[in-house]
Design a protein around this motif. Sequence first.
Motif, PDB file in Angstrom:
ATOM      1  N   ASN A   2       0.897  -1.261  -0.048  1.00 17.09           N
ATOM      2  CA  ASN A   2       0.133   0.115  -0.057  1.00 17.09           C
ATOM      3  C   ASN A   2       0.811   1.187   0.110  1.00 17.09           C
ATOM      4  OD1 ASN A   2      -1.759   1.991   0.607  1.00 17.09           O
ATOM      5  ND2 ASN A   2      -2.578   1.125   2.481  1.00 17.09           N
ATOM      6  N   LYS A   4       0.222   4.180   0.240  1.00 21.18           N
ATOM      7  CA  LYS A   4      -0.517   5.426   0.954  1.00 21.18           C
ATOM      8  C   LYS A   4       0.599   5.693   2.237  1.00 21.18           C
ATOM      9  CE  LYS A   4      -5.307   5.021  -0.128  1.00 21.18           C
ATOM     10  NZ  LYS A   4      -5.862   3.753  -0.296  1.00 21.18           N
ATOM     11  N   ILE A   6       1.744   6.460   6.039  1.00 24.42           N
ATOM     12  CA  ILE A   6       1.135   5.728   7.042  1.00 24.42           C
ATOM     13  C   ILE A   6       1.445   6.886   8.122  1.00 24.42           C
ATOM     14  CG2 ILE A   6       2.364   4.005   8.428  1.00 24.42           C
ATOM     15  CD1 ILE A   6       2.831   2.674   5.544  1.00 24.42           C
ATOM     16  N   LEU A   7       0.637   6.681   9.180  1.00 20.00           N
ATOM     17  CA  LEU A   7       0.895   7.459  10.303  1.00 20.00           C
ATOM     18  C   LEU A   7       1.715   6.944  11.310  1.00 20.00           C
ATOM     19  CD1 LEU A   7      -2.891   8.447  11.635  1.00 20.00           C
ATOM     20  CD2 LEU A   7      -0.904   9.951  11.010  1.00 20.00           C
ATOM     21  N   LEU A   9       2.739   5.251  14.550  1.00 16.13           N
ATOM     22  CA  LEU A   9       2.149   4.813  15.576  1.00 16.13           C
ATOM     23  C   LEU A   9       1.893   5.557  16.798  1.00 16.13           C
ATOM     24  CD1 LEU A   9       2.296   1.014  15.886  1.00 16.13           C
ATOM     25  CD2 LEU A   9       0.363   2.305  15.313  1.00 16.13           C
TER      26      LEU A   9
ATOM     27  N   TRP B 104       0.938  -6.020   6.800  1.00 11.92           N
ATOM     28  CA  TRP B 104       2.479  -6.323   6.439  1.00 11.92           C
ATOM     29  C   TRP B 104       3.230  -5.123   6.915  1.00 11.92           C
ATOM     30  CZ3 TRP B 104       4.109  -2.230   3.045  1.00 11.92           C
ATOM     31  CH2 TRP B 104       3.170  -1.284   2.467  1.00 11.92           C
ATOM     32  N   SER B 111       2.516   2.037  11.072  1.00 13.51           N
ATOM     33  CA  SER B 111       1.467   1.077  10.901  1.00 13.51           C
ATOM     34  C   SER B 111       1.301   1.286   9.485  1.00 13.51           C
ATOM     35  CB  SER B 111       0.215   1.261  11.635  1.00 13.51           C
ATOM     36  OG  SER B 111      -0.990   0.301  11.266  1.00 13.51           O
ATOM     37  N   THR B 112       0.862   0.133   8.578  1.00 15.17           N
ATOM     38  CA  THR B 112       0.476   0.239   7.179  1.00 15.17           C
ATOM     39  C   THR B 112      -0.930   0.100   6.961  1.00 15.17           C
ATOM     40  OG1 THR B 112       0.769  -2.208   7.133  1.00 15.17           O
ATOM     41  CG2 THR B 112       2.609  -0.756   6.284  1.00 15.17           C
ATOM     42  N   ASP B 113      -1.712   0.227   8.085  1.00 15.58           N
ATOM     43  CA  ASP B 113      -3.064   0.220   8.076  1.00 15.58           C
ATOM     44  C   ASP B 113      -3.859   1.283   6.994  1.00 15.58           C
ATOM     45  OD1 ASP B 113      -3.305  -2.056   9.591  1.00 15.58           O
ATOM     46  OD2 ASP B 113      -3.761  -1.045  11.431  1.00 15.58           O
ATOM     47  N   ARG B 114      -4.645   0.943   6.072  1.00 18.23           N
ATOM     48  CA  ARG B 114      -5.326   2.040   5.789  1.00 18.23           C
ATOM     49  C   ARG B 114      -6.242   2.632   6.743  1.00 18.23           C
ATOM     50  NH1 ARG B 114     -10.399   1.798   2.322  1.00 18.23           N
ATOM     51  NH2 ARG B 114     -10.281  -0.517   2.376  1.00 18.23           N
ATOM     52  N   GLN B 120     -10.602   2.646  14.867  1.00 11.92           N
ATOM     53  CA  GLN B 120      -9.182   2.988  15.321  1.00 11.92           C
ATOM     54  C   GLN B 120      -8.260   1.356  15.651  1.00 11.92           C
ATOM     55  OE1 GLN B 120      -8.294   5.713  18.160  1.00 11.92           O
ATOM     56  NE2 GLN B 120      -7.072   4.015  19.378  1.00 11.92           N
ATOM     57  N   PHE B 121      -7.517   1.185  14.794  1.00  9.23           N
ATOM     58  CA  PHE B 121      -6.720  -0.080  14.699  1.00  9.23           C
ATOM     59  C   PHE B 121      -5.755  -0.483  15.885  1.00  9.23           C
ATOM     60  CE2 PHE B 121      -8.143   0.885  10.405  1.00  9.23           C
ATOM     61  CZ  PHE B 121      -9.162   0.079  10.314  1.00  9.23           C
ATOM     62  N   VAL B 126       3.979  -3.941  14.473  1.00 12.27           N
ATOM     63  CA  VAL B 126       4.438  -3.270  13.223  1.00 12.27           C
ATOM     64  C   VAL B 126       5.704  -3.433  12.987  1.00 12.27           C
ATOM     65  CG1 VAL B 126       2.264  -1.535  13.335  1.00 12.27           C
ATOM     66  CG2 VAL B 126       4.701  -0.771  14.238  1.00 12.27           C
ATOM     67  N   TRP B 426      -6.795  -3.269   4.754  1.00  8.76           N
ATOM     68  CA  TRP B 426      -5.881  -3.499   3.896  1.00  8.76           C
ATOM     69  C   TRP B 426      -5.884  -1.949   2.954  1.00  8.76           C
ATOM     70  CZ3 TRP B 426      -5.877  -6.055  -1.389  1.00  8.76           C
ATOM     71  CH2 TRP B 426      -4.529  -6.156  -1.722  1.00  8.76           C
ATOM     72  N   GLY B 427      -5.069  -2.033   2.001  1.00  7.47           N
ATOM     73  CA  GLY B 427      -5.014  -1.014   1.146  1.00  7.47           C
ATOM     74  C   GLY B 427      -5.959  -0.744   0.064  1.00  7.47           C
TER      75      GLY B 427
END
Lengths: 512, 512
Positions: A2, A4, A6-7, A9, B104, B111-114, B120-121, B126, B426-427
């Motif tokens: 991805n 995009k 990333i924030l 953490l 991932w 974090s690679t979270d979208r 909030q994940f 990570v 995911w992205g």
Amino acid sequence: MNPKKILPLALIPLTGLSAQNTVTSDSRPNIILFMVDDMGWQDTSLPFWKERTPLNERYHTPNMERLASQGMMFTQAYACAVSSPTRVSLMTGMNAARHRVTNWTLEKNSSTDRKSEVLQFPEWNVNGICQVPGIPFTYEVTSLPQLLKNSGYHTIHCGKAHWGAIDTPGENPHHFGFEVNIAGHAGGGIASFYGEQNYGNRVDGKPSPLQAVPGLEKYWGTETFATEALTLEAIKALDKAKNLGQPFYLYMAHYAIHIPIDKDQRFYKKYIDGGLSEKEAAYAALIEGMDKSLGDLMDWLEENKLDDNTVIIFMSDNGGFSTSTQWRDAPLHRQNAPLNSGKGSAYEGGIRVPMIVRWPETVPPNTRCNDYLIVEDFFPTLLDMAQVKSREVKQPVDGISFLPMLEGKQTDDNRRALYWHYPNLWGNEGPGIGTTSTVRKGDWKLVYYYETGEKELFNITEDIGETTNRATQKPRLVQQLSKELGEYLRNVEAQRPIFKTTGKMCPWPDEI
Amino acid sequence: MNPKKILPLALIPLTGLSAQNTVTSDSRPNIILFMVDDMGWQDTSLPFWKERTPLNERYHTPNMERLASQGMMFTQAYACAVSSPTRVSLMTGMNAARHRVTNWTLEKNSSTDRKSEVLQFPEWNVNGICQVPGIPFTYEVTSLPQLLKNSGYHTIHCGKAHWGAIDTPGENPHHFGFEVNIAGHAGGGIASFYGEQNYGNRVDGKPSPLQAVPGLEKYWGTETFATEALTLEAIKALDKAKNLGQPFYLYMAHYAIHIPIDKDQRFYKKYIDGGLSEKEAAYAALIEGMDKSLGDLMDWLEENKLDDNTVIIFMSDNGGFSTSTQWRDAPLHRQNAPLNSGKGSAYEGGIRVPMIVRWPETVPPNTRCNDYLIVEDFFPTLLDMAQVKSREVKQPVDGISFLPMLEGKQTDDNRRALYWHYPNLWGNEGPGIGTTSTVRKGDWKLVYYYETGEKELFNITEDIGETTNRATQKPRLVQQLSKELGEYLRNVEAQRPIFKTTGKMCPWPDEI
């Protein structure tokens, strides 16, 4: 993946951080073992003897002086007389008589012993050490870097390895727990220090010599001397290491100042201008290039504010090369004066080496320690420094930690006996070079020659040059040291040569 | 060093060979784990379904066919839906819900979270896994290659690692006990497959992209496609390995067939000529290039007479990429048909992968196994294959050995529950892609969506395409599977997202 953004953490509020994620920073010290190859006791401007010598005047090693001003010099540090035995003892804590890697290694299943008309040499561990069972002519061990790695250290090998023969598991530092390997392999020397010569690697399709060094490809065709290339790569590894959140162990094992005595042009002209011959100027430049590497590492530690929590140990693997006019000027065997002889010899010139330890808070600065120690002592000492608790190893450990010496405590280590065992024959000839076993105890040293049965007794404290054999004057001391040496060798199951004429084993030192 | 020619030791009569020197040849099997990246269940000419599909007709994988003819195909082999969770489970034997590397990894502490407006994940791991304590956002483990190495295997990593973020200990395969590392680092993709583009590495002084692959410098500027470069290097490592006297473990982890879908010119034209679009021809060529690598390794084993005692396991890390027209032609989410969706999805298209095991004498040739298994099962299975006795590890092991399946024995493994946990986002978007937990048991599969509370129930055996949600028809089964899933997740201390509006944790599947 991805793309995009990333924030980080840290910006996200905690939702229940698990115990696994708690930061428990590891504050154990970093350790740099700076190991020079074939560096004699006098190959430095830092005087390890009670007097400054002409060799101390000749060589310039300002960074060794700087290191000594911050730490402790050891005036009686011992290694073995050749490379692999020393390096194996360092890796394992075993005396060479026990690990049986008693001569230098290179090709699989092949001995490097010089041929003798009189003696047949034992089947020593010509393939070196390894960490797996079932490999012929090796000793299976648990290595120092493996224990450090297991305990949480990040482990970096840079330069010469020389623990295992080609095509055996021990040839590769990664097999011993090193996480980084820069240019280490089976070879115990470098085919060429010149980047212009690709460090000996051929690019014309013909096979490279066995001592062509791998892993420095990016410097091929440049003017980067190998000493400098290794230093640049070591610093790159340290730049990575400092981010990992682990203490590091850097084994900085220079190919310098082993032959070939190539001309490090950064320093060569200075020594020519100072009046040295080409050979001797090249040797002095090789030394100063090595010293600059030490300084560069010290600078890196200071710049990264890691100098306070980093131990630096300076060491050589055997005495200075003194047996051929191919590389050094005559007279031979005087290149380590006041010591007699050099690399390959049982005399002090072969085994007494420069050593310095710098460790702020623990080691008092600008001090000298005259207690003796031997290279297998490094194994338990480094484990002490690294506070390694889990020390289950496959081999017996002969070395004794010299941490008390570092802390400036009184020890009685100079009453202990040190042992050398070389049931082999080296390539060159000179004083004290032969098939020998040796014991040092207190002021005295006994050298036993298997071929002739001869014994020599020296008072090292009074006669550091080993000029006067006192054996006939002191028969009881000879007998006593012979007994101690013989018992030790049998106890560790040392190997012996055989007389070719009779097919019989040579006697132990206390059997003659 | 002594340049004189050396007598091979074998010519010298024995003088008392020590026990240490006795050859005890290690006859345990070599293991090659051939792991393909993002390879879907249908990305092959080998039919894993009960019917041949149009995709089976499109792709040419003769070496997978060859491998299957010698071994066992697994028609219900499962991985996680994205890369790092699968690879971490393989390295550790843990389910992703436990190891918490649920998405991932790439950059440290990031974090690679979208981003989601609703959820909030959690602070998942990570930074991946590592073998040392005290590293934030990691799980400390003992890895599979470390155990294999400790037991005497020579361990080789080739290709993609993707177990740890940049500048953490886990980024480097050497830290996990791999003795050789070819091109493995933190990155989970390759910036470019083209040698002409230096595999993404910039040489103009500007920073290279994070997915630029290290370690293949010698192929820069050549026409060597990355798949081929990795194969050539792997074979070099095997040429070395065969001399060492140890069994070897080769983790052959191709960057193919992950995006970018670059054109492997060795095969591209053939597919264009066959009528495929540029994108689909490139994808087919990427697959066949990977298949050729498999064949080259099989050839090497045969040429070196090592095929009899070598296990080959073929596997993919998640389903085929199906969520963008940048790389594949429309229609989306049909690229793994008959399976629904693809990489990133809880549906079969995201998690069911091609798998083959070849092991002469043990695995009957040309067979199919329809029992299901999941990637954490590889950990105990490979240790069984390697007869590793010492299995003390830092982490709990969730996987179950599938050695009985390999031996053709009846198992009741299809009555066991398999679990997936993805408290992330995911992205890309598509069917079954979301913040989910999933359980498969027998014929049935339940997918739970944290954002909506929705539950889907599919009969996988009857409805492999997951077209018909049976949840409303089977409320008791939904309740039963929800309970089992919820209990499992709590038991392994799985993480959950939070509703942004309320700040409250999302309910477990059995709490709604």
